[in-house]
Scaffold this active site. Structure first.
Site, PDB file in Angstrom:
ATOM      1  N   LYS A  73       0.883  -1.178   0.000  1.00 15.03           N
ATOM      2  CA  LYS A  73       0.000   0.000   0.000  1.00 15.03           C
ATOM      3  C   LYS A  73       0.915   1.220   0.000  1.00 15.03           C
ATOM      4  O   LYS A  73       1.970   1.211   0.655  1.00 15.03           O
ATOM      5  CB  LYS A  73      -0.871  -0.045   1.251  1.00 15.03           C
ATOM      6  CG  LYS A  73      -1.944   1.040   1.340  1.00 15.03           C
ATOM      7  CD  LYS A  73      -2.813   0.828   2.592  1.00 15.03           C
ATOM      8  CE  LYS A  73      -3.892   1.903   2.709  1.00 15.03           C
ATOM      9  NZ  LYS A  73      -4.693   1.752   3.940  1.00 15.03           N
ATOM     10  N   SER A 132      -9.869   0.033   7.465  1.00 14.18           N
ATOM     11  CA  SER A 132      -9.293   0.152   6.125  1.00 14.18           C
ATOM     12  C   SER A 132      -8.692  -1.095   5.511  1.00 14.18           C
ATOM     13  O   SER A 132      -8.287  -1.067   4.358  1.00 14.18           O
ATOM     14  CB  SER A 132      -8.239   1.266   6.123  1.00 14.18           C
ATOM     15  OG  SER A 132      -8.891   2.514   6.265  1.00 14.18           O
ATOM     16  N   SER A 170      -9.582   2.269   3.231  1.00 10.45           N
ATOM     17  CA  SER A 170      -8.708   3.029   2.374  1.00 10.45           C
ATOM     18  C   SER A 170      -7.732   2.146   1.579  1.00 10.45           C
ATOM     19  O   SER A 170      -7.060   2.656   0.675  1.00 10.45           O
ATOM     20  CB  SER A 170      -7.902   4.030   3.193  1.00 10.45           C
ATOM     21  OG  SER A 170      -7.093   3.361   4.111  1.00 10.45           O
TER      22      SER A 170
END
Lengths: 443, 478, 96
Positions: B77, B176, B152
């Site tokens: 990420k 997330s 997210s």
């Protein structure tokens, strides 16, 4: 319109309200929250840095144990109540030398609180002693400002006093003692010129006799000597008194001291009310000291200057000589060694002798100085036979004094001793002579 | 589509059925072909570097020097710092930032031989539940391109579901990892707070940020956690609790010994979609058939997590984003996006002492007390049951653009995940099937498994009993 | 609690954010809703619970005072991401 002020009258009408904030840079090996070297004086810019002290994304602080212990050490030396539970908090403000946009400090639970130092018999109260991190260094050149982060993250102890100082001289004496304590503890070089000890007076002025604290205070920065501190305070007192005289309340602000002119100058005013939005730092769990841990730190504490002073006074050393010794630690350390080694050395006399050695000659070893002292004050010791003979002679030559003594007049012996000294005309150890007199007089 | 899970990959590499070079080439080709539709990657590492590392891995394997992830490609990420990679956290503020160091989690994976393929898309600064707050365009759900993959960690979840990498790291501050895992039909772990080091990941809310990852199966997921978990001297909030070999303990649970708690407050049809509820209840029934005891528990005030979270998280976000001033790196604060600005100002409001008329109730201190209170409630619950099972999201995945007009509406997506973040307990999400929404679109459904602190072993064991990784074969990406 | 344009201005100033007039209006409306929502916490009776600021760890284990090179950055790396550099230092517009 320039008003004319009678400074003397101002000094009679108004009084000083003075407190201090002092910052001490610790001489730890590594920085407060990372393993970078803490030493930064004259190091090539931005070479003692890592993600933590540069405030890079993702960096996290891990506190330095030595710094925590030294803060307790200093707080105890300042007679503070030590907090077993301590916490690190974030103090937010934006400035180019503050890489994270917040400074990590101890706001809610400082290491020490409610302490004091006695200066010439008066107690100066210490509000708090806490640990925090230093910022980077900002310099101004060629129309821009530049930042070097070598100093960012170095451990700092902050000492805040109550506004207990009555005169600038009293403040100076306090600062000198605080400086000395820090040096004795060995936790900082406390060099004012290099900035490893920083002084910030908080000054306001009120009518003499008023007990309420004024609703403003002026902070002064850029003071790098005790004498400059006195100058800055004196200047501010007059400046503020003049304003008050005109019915104007001085502005609450930070001013900079200008050593060249001896004046303080306004710095850029802050637009927004001070709002640091203190937040307990979620990255640092709370610190919990046990009673044993704190006791050990205090027990291992070296002798403090004011403890040493008491020790010297108990040895009947004259106060000014004792003060000289505590302020000249190396000489005092040598003095202590010799006092224990040399039996019969008069501590007071030697101390006084040392305190009178001119500054240029002070780099001599204490052994050398002892030799000089001995040479100066050397007293011969007469052999026993000579003493016995001469005492008998003096007694024979002064029958009235002998008679007086036998009748109970104790100080007749002083007279006889005086006569003895006139006979031999040089300095000798009087102890054995007085003993011999007593012996023969008792017959 | 190959759709190999990590366990299969490791076996094939081990047997020599495939080389790391071939493996890496497969994923790079797939990314080239597919990601233009999905937008799951923000940046890829240079192809030559990746292939060089793959070649090196094959060499090591040939000489018998095999580590736990030798030659395995992974995605990170984009809020994980990896030395030499552009790391943006999906924000234009860090558009040109090249990380000068590795996050601890990244270093641990690299040390086991993993090959970093690229950096994955996300909501900027991890602020979001749909991926739509990215400054680099939203990621699309591989199940249907009009839908959000959740956020997210939108990129990481998508990359796993679409078979672009077998493993992707993520972060979970309020849901997330868990939400995108449910929205894309993959396995996602939010470990116990303090289980995995946060050092080197862009901080969002320091007291709830949890470092985790995505995979196709529970085994894969457990394997990776055994590598990333453990105390880190660079992160003072990490725990010294031992790290067990999670993947080796998956079959050690007898369902008859398991007591499952159904949180009454989260099985309310007034707040949860009936389709989601039905699917979740179905999975629970299957577990019951295997011998587990199902019990209803009540955790008072668990549904208040959202208010608490937005107070706590915004305060810490405002603080953590204070360092972005454009002086030492990145662009200045004018480059912040809307959601970031909103949260920073909200956080400033929460922390400030100079707001006239502000009540003391919206303070950080009050949230700290609520956390203490809730931790006690959870302790009580875990005396009665071993794990909690809940739905992950009140709804099935929603359409891109359907909630962007109303920030509060978007925040509601986190209703079922935030309270667990505040308290610090771990949560595992596994896919349990698919459902069709009102527009006749087939979408995945996940289930959330919650346990006490450091109970990841148990979570994985329960997850193993519930997971349905085969649903990924139903994705039709042309 | 009045969420006015003025409050937004103050918050923006404290957070060092620049807002356009349109943004100020938008945020005022949005933050009003959000603050109203989070103010619901008033009715959460925490029953005298002890505050927990640090999620799962109750005591710090501090670090020994030792220098280590492992994380130190070379001057080049430290300055690499900066837009403005002079004399090996980070540059900003003149302060004061």
């Amino acid at each position: 319109m320039t008003a004319v002020f009678d400074v003397k009258k101002l000094k009679e009408k108004y009084e000083l309200v003075l407190g201090f904030e002092v910052h001490v840079e610790l001489r730890t090996q590594s920085k407060m929250f990372c393993e970078c070297p803490a030493w930064h004086f004259e190091v090539e810019p931005n070479t003692n840095v890592c993600p933590v002290c540069l405030g890079l994304p993702g960096a996290l602080p891990v506190p330095n144990k030595q710094a925590l212990e030294w803060t307790i050490l200093l707080a105890s030396a300042l007679n503070c109540k030590i907090n077993k539970y301590q916490q690190f908090d974030r103090k937010h403000y934006f400035y180019p030398d503050l890489p994270k946009g917040y400074q990590i400090t101890q706001f809610y639970f400082p290491a020490g609180e409610h302490g004091y130092l006695e200066i010439d018999g008066e107690k100066i109260r210490i509000r708090r002693v806490h640990l925090e991190e230093d910022t980077g260094k900002l310099i101004h050149k060629d129309g821009v400002s530049m930042v070097n982060f070598n100093r960012s993250g170095v451990p700092l102890i902050e000492i805040v006093t109550e506004p207990d100082f009555k005169t600038p001289e009293q403040a100076k004496a306090f600062l000198k003692m605080l400086h000395l304590i820090v040096r004795y503890l060995g936790i900082s070089d406390a060099d004012l010129e290099k900035g490893s000890m920083r002084l910030e007076p908080n000054i306001s002025v009120r009518l003499k006799g008023e007990t309420k604290l004024p609703d403003y205070k002026v902070e002064v920065k850029n003071i790098n000597s005790f004498n400059f501190a006195v100058k800055a305070i004196e200047y501010e007192f007059i400046r503020q008194a003049k304003l008050l005289e005109q019915g104007i309340t001085p502005e609450q602000e930070t001013r900079g001291f200008d050593p060249a002119s001896g004046k303080t100058r306004a710095q850029r005013r802050k637009e927004v009310a001070t709002d640091y939005r203190y937040l307990p730092d979620p990255d640092i769990p709370p610190i919990k000291f046990t009673d044993e841990e704190i006791s050990k730190i205090i027990a291992d504490r070296p002798e403090l200057p004011y403890e040493r002073l008491v020790r010297y006074l108990n040895m009947r050393i004259r106060k000014d000589a004792a003060m000289f010794l505590i302020f000249n630690k190396q000489i005092a350390d040598g003095f202590d060694k010799l006092i224990s080694k040399e039996k019969g050395l008069d501590a007071n006399k030697f101390a006084v002798f040392l305190s009178n050695v001119p500054e240029t000659k002070r780099n001599k070893s204490v052994e050398e100085l002892l030799a000089e002292f001995k040479a100066k004050t050397q007293k011969d010791t007469l052999d026993k036979a000579t003493v016995t003979k001469l005492v008998a002679e003096v007694m024979a030559e002064n029958p009235k004094a002998v008679d007086d003594y036998k009748k109970g007049k104790q100080n007749a012996i002083q007279f006889l001793l005086g006569q003895f000294m006139r006979k031999i005309r040089r300095r000798v150890e009087v102890g054995p002579i007085v003993e011999e007199f007593r012996k023969q007089l008792s017959k | 589509m190959q759709n190999w899970d990590l366990k299969t990959i490791l076996a094939k590499l081990d047997k020599g059925e495939i080389s790391s070079t071939e493996l890496v080439q497969y994923y790079l080709d797939r990314i080239k072909k597919t990601d233009v539709k999905l937008n799951s990657f923000i940046s890829l590492r240079p192809k030559e570097e990746i292939l060089k590392e793959a070649k090196e891995a094959d060499k090591q394997r040939a000489s018998g020097k095999v580590r736990k992830l030798t030659g395995v490609p992974i995605g990170l990420k984009d809020n994980f710092l990896a030395e030499g990679t552009r790391t943006t956290a999906a924000s234009k503020v860090l558009d040109n930032f090249v990380a000068p160091y590795d996050a601890t989690a990244v270093a641990r994976l690299k040390n086991e031989g993993a090959i970093i393929i690229g950096k994955l898309n996300m909501d900027a600064w991890a602020h979001g539940s749909s991926g739509e707050n990215s400054d680099y365009g939203p990621t699309r759900n591989p199940w249907h391109l009009d839908y959000t993959p959740g956020g997210s960690s939108s990129g990481p979840a998508t990359a796993i579901a679409a078979d672009l990498v077998p493993i992707a790291t993520g972060t979970d501050t309020g849901g997330s990892i868990r939400l995108p895992a449910a929205f894309t039909g993959v396995v996602g772990i939010k470990p116990t707070y303090g289980r995995v080091s946060r050092y080197g990941t862009v901080a969002m809310a320091s007291s709830t940020d949890s470092i985790g990852h995505f995979s196709k199966t529970v085994w894969d997921n457990a394997y990776i956690l055994s590598i990333t978990a453990g105390h880190d001297k660079y992160d003072a909030t990490t725990s010294k609790v031992e790290v067990p070999p999670y993947h080796e303990l998956l079959d050690k649970l007898d369902p008859k010994d398991l007591k499952v708690g159904i949180v009454k407050e989260f099985f309310d049809e007034n707040i949860i979609d009936s389709v989601v509820l039905a699917k979740t209840e179905q999975a629970i029934k299957e577990l019951e058939k295997k011998g587990a005891t199902i019990k209803t528990v009540s955790i008072k005030n668990i549904e208040r997590g959202l208010e608490l979270y937005y107070i706590l998280m915004s305060a810490e976000v405002a603080s953590n984003l204070a360092r972005y001033d454009g002086i030492r790196y990145g662009n200045d604060r004018t480059y912040f996006g809307q959601e970031a600005k909103r949260r920073i100002m909200l956080g400033t409001y929460v922390l400030s002492d100079v707001i006239p008329g502000k009540g003391l109730e919206t303070t950080y201190a009050k949230v700290a007390m609520a956390r203490g209170y809730l931790q006690q409630e959870f302790k009580k619950a875990f005396k009665e049951v071993d794990v909690l099972l809940t739905p992950v999201s009140p709804t099935l995945p929603f359409k891109l653009g359907s909630k962007t007009g109303d920030p509060l509406q978007m925040y509601m997506s986190d209703l079922l995940t935030v309270t667990f973040s505040i308290v610090g307990v771990p949560g595992l999400v596994v896919p349990i099937g698919t459902a069709t929404n009102k527009e006749n679109v087939k979408l995945p459904v996940g289930i959330q498994i919650i346990g006490p602190n450091f109970s990841e072993t148990l979570l994985y064991q329960v997850g193993k009993l519930l997971e349905k990784p085969e649903i990924l074969n139903e994705i039709n990406l042309t | 609690m009045q969420v006015s344009d003025k409050l937004i201005e103050l918050l923006a100033k404290l957070s060092k954010l620049q807002l356009s007039d349109k943004e100020r209006e938008l945020y005022a409306a949005q933050l009003k809703e959000i603050i109203k929502y989070i103010s619901k916490i008033k009715s959460f009776d925490t029953k005298g619970a002890k505050p927990v600021y640090h999620t799962n760890i109750s005591e710090l284990a501090p670090r020994e005072d030792k220098q280590e090179n492992a994380r130190m950055l070379s001057k080049k790396k430290a300055l690499a991401n900066a837009k403005r550099v002079q004399d090996d230092q980070f540059v900003v517009d003149a302060i004061l």
